[in-house]
Enzyme design. Structure first.
Site, PDB file in Angstrom:
ATOM      1  CD  GLU A 266       0.832   0.435   3.045  1.00 41.98           C
ATOM      2  OE1 GLU A 266       0.744   1.676   2.930  1.00 41.98           O
ATOM      3  OE2 GLU A 266       1.830  -0.115   3.542  1.00 41.98           O
TER       4      GLU A 266
ATOM      5  CD  GLU B 215       7.604   1.833  -0.797  1.00 40.39           C
ATOM      6  OE1 GLU B 215       8.366   1.056  -1.423  1.00 40.39           O
ATOM      7  OE2 GLU B 215       7.903   3.015  -0.547  1.00 40.39           O
TER       8      GLU B 215
END
Length: 343
Positions: A168, A310
């Site tokens: 994310e 991430e």
């Protein structure tokens, strides 16, 4: 339809296959546990990992107007451009470990150019609302974000992917994750709130004050989807929807850190069987993640004091998943190698 739990009918047989490898019983530790899990997910003693991917869902949060992050909201858009240019940590680690990366704009404030094979747009809106003032998302927006996650997973499944990590990007999303954790696990908010991207002590105290006000505003809500709409984010909803769809396909799901585990808490509340398909890649350094893992009875593969997000934990742990599968497929048994077993 509900997710089918992993069929454990052949668990004893798969365990016997592992135990008969040329090693003392349990000598490969967590790799053996991981090998058994993948064998159970794929229902074979010779599992295969095909077209592995990590998908990063990106979105902005209206709550950043309250000063809950050390970075300005513009960084979400800038980091998506960095992903697309190949310059972020997740790009580096995916290249290193032969993982394909897909980035999905599900609610970034800003406009990107056309879709490419590694960048797709399912933008629900230009960021959520300020949840201190009103719910972050409407019910329709929440459903749309979850559908975005499902659609991305549909596409990857169609391309033969059977192992998928979720990441994310969204400035302010540790606030959403902490609030969802607080309500879904019924833990004191103070135990759930951390420094995110690097808050000072004063900034952390301010963040806690803001989140206490948000939690009080929605204290009457109890259902997981209502909590997600009120206090979540587009990327968290997309991850929750994507995880549910990936489990439905029988994929191996790689779970990253604090944010993605918060999304998993929502998915787990919707359908607990999703947990059977989840491999927990690392323990985040963000406050509260260990409590999440404890609640889910999860043992992460790595603990590297990371708190980047991430999907970086997924990318770094993936070689361990490969090693567990390689052990099942390629390691000799006592019988095939002519090695004497323990007396």
């Amino acid at each position: 339809m509900p997710i089918l739990p992993v069929n454990k009918q052949h668990q004893a047989y798969f365990q016997q296959v592992i135990d008969q490898k040329t090693k003392p019983l349990g000598a490969l530790g967590a790799l053996e546990t991981l090998a058994l899990q993948v064998a159970l997910i794929q229902q074979t003693e010779a599992p295969q990992l095909t077209n592995p991917h990590i998908v990063v869902f990106a979105a902005d949060h209206g709550l950043t107007a309250e000063g809950v992050s050390a970075y300005p909201a513009d960084v979400t858009y800038q980091m998506v451009q960095n992903f697309r240019a190949g310059g972020a940590a997740i790009n580096v680690f995916c290249r290193q470990n032969s993982l394909q990366l897909v980035v999905c704009d599900v609610g970034v404030r800003g406009v990107f150019d056309e879709n490419t094979p590694d960048f797709v747009k399912f933008k629900v809106a230009h960021g959520t609302q300020n949840m201190r003032q009103q719910p972050a998302m409407t019910a329709d927006e929440t459903d749309a974000a979850m559908d975005a996650g499902r659609l991305v997973v549909d596409g990857l499944h169609h391309r033969g992917c059977n192992v998928l990590g979720f990441g994310e990007m969204g400035i302010g999303n540790t606030s959403s994750a902490a609030l969802l954790m607080h309500r879904l696990l019924r833990l004191p908010l103070r135990e759930c709130v951390g420094r995110g991207t690097g808050l000072t002590d004063d900034q952390l105290a301010h963040k806690l004050t803001v989140l206490e006000a948000v939690a009080e505003r929605y204290r009457h809500l109890a259902q997981p989807m209502d909590l997600l709409a009120a206090m979540g984010g587009f990327e968290l909803a997309a991850i929750a929807g994507g995880m549910l769809r990936a489990a439905d396909y029988g994929m191996v799901i790689l779970v990253d850190g604090f944010i993605t585990t918060a999304a998993l808490l929502v998915a787990h509340a919707v359908d607990p069987a999703v947990l059977d398909y989840c491999v927990f890649t690392h323990q985040s350094d963000e406050a509260g993640h260990q409590l999440m893992l404890n609640h889910l009875n999860a043992s992460p593969l790595l603990k590297l004091n990371m708190r980047l997000g991430e999907g970086t934990g997924c990318a770094l742990a993936y070689p361990l998943v490969q090693a567990a599968v390689a052990m099942l497929n390629n390691m000799a048994s006592f019988a095939s190698a002519g090695v004497s077993e323990k007396r």
